[in-house]
Design a protein around this motif. Sequence first.
Motif: not given
Length: 494
Positions: A166, A168, A171, A181
């Motif tokens: 994954q 991101y 953030v 997350m």
Amino acid sequence: MKTMKIVGAIAAVSAMQILIPNQQAHAHGWAEFPEARQSICYEQGGLWSGTPPNAACAQAKEISGTYPFIQRNEFAINIPAPAYNDMDAVKAAIPDGSLCYANDAQKRGMGAEHTAWTRTELAPGEFEYVFNATAPHNPSFWQFYLTKPGVDVSKPLNWDDLVLLQEYGNVAVGEDKKYRMNITIPADRSGDAILYTRWQREDPVGEGFYNCSDITITGDGPIDPEPTEPYLEQGDAFIPQEVSLTTPQIGESVNYKVYNNNGEIHSSFSLIITEENQLAWDRLLAAEVSGYYHDHYDGNVFIGRWHAEMNHYMYFQNQLHENFFNSKNTQAYGEFSISEKNEFVEAVITPTVLKPITDATVSHGEYVVLTPANSLGDIEHVAWVQVRGTPIETEIGQHDELIINTARLDNLAQSFSFELTVTGQGEEDKSVYSFSVTPSDVEPGPGPEPGEQWSASAVYTGGETVIHNNQTWTAQWWTQGEEPGTTGEWGVWR
């Protein structure tokens, strides 16, 4: 704040400049859940006298002393910008076997072979990942890797042992200085594994944080899940083949417009190129588009392509022409372009600056600047969408302002509205900007007497009133030919 910019000539960074084994980084933080192995050893004690109760921690202390534990928030290395966006450079800076200590020789005990690392149990499916940031750093991005099935996790970790799980972007950190997350463990996984975290600051120094979290996946073992089929229609390439591979110049803008099935602009996105994003502009621009449609339109547009093995869409880095416009609307499409640097900022021009819900009138040929008004603090995402008027070309300034050169428009009476969406700290703020453009070579004609019936051929200016369909309407700015009752809540007639 996420801003919208482009790229200059790439500074040459040799491998010798990057790969300095003892290069220290001022990194701050560790994986709190599932907990990083160096933090677990620290919490279990036995470091200052005697022997740690965990055999793997005891071995690490024998090899490296107490240094890895008292430095548990500094498992990091500096890979200067823009090289940290090149995974080959990252892998060269952190060679196989050194992943769990970020190639810091003084911490090598944390990557030594052992079977007794303390493990956190995780069930397949989604869980909340927590990173304790003793010093938060933004802007930054995150990558999470999981060891492949069958990997011997007692041995030193190698890059080929991992699969990207994954990602991101930037953030926001919580008030408790923790990043949170949602991470999903595949349903068909079980047994011992390592969750590998990469947290990369986006700055010239390129400080990156690398943590190994030893886990046990408590699933029932491999299953044969129903395969998921791509649910979006793949369109043209995100970046067309005819676009040169040469990095755009600093100060230019890379732009992307999404059109609906009627050929009308549905949304527009821009990124101004800087030294910091010069090797990541395509990924960042794609993330703006996909993130906007994920947040507002149930993910019915995604920039990237379907990953069959992982059963989801993802953006493939370092594959400039092999990511695509994917949409539920088969008639929708996207358009990529590069704009030159905004020269008007340095020219002797005073732009008209508009605030939200401003109904202003400007003359053809003026610059109009729509400046964001924000009360959310740190901004994570900014999106401008035209909601009224003929689709027009826009540019994004260095502070997310929307810039419109009305000289590019037809010299006609026209009205426009733009909606701004700002997200930050888990909240969302929307505002609307409206303005009208009057022809520069047309003198306003005589207006009707107050209370006169509206006429499509008459010219009206702000404040004049007419009667139409037994109602009294007041013009908010110059207008001709726009029927009262058809211009909406924020239109010229109210």
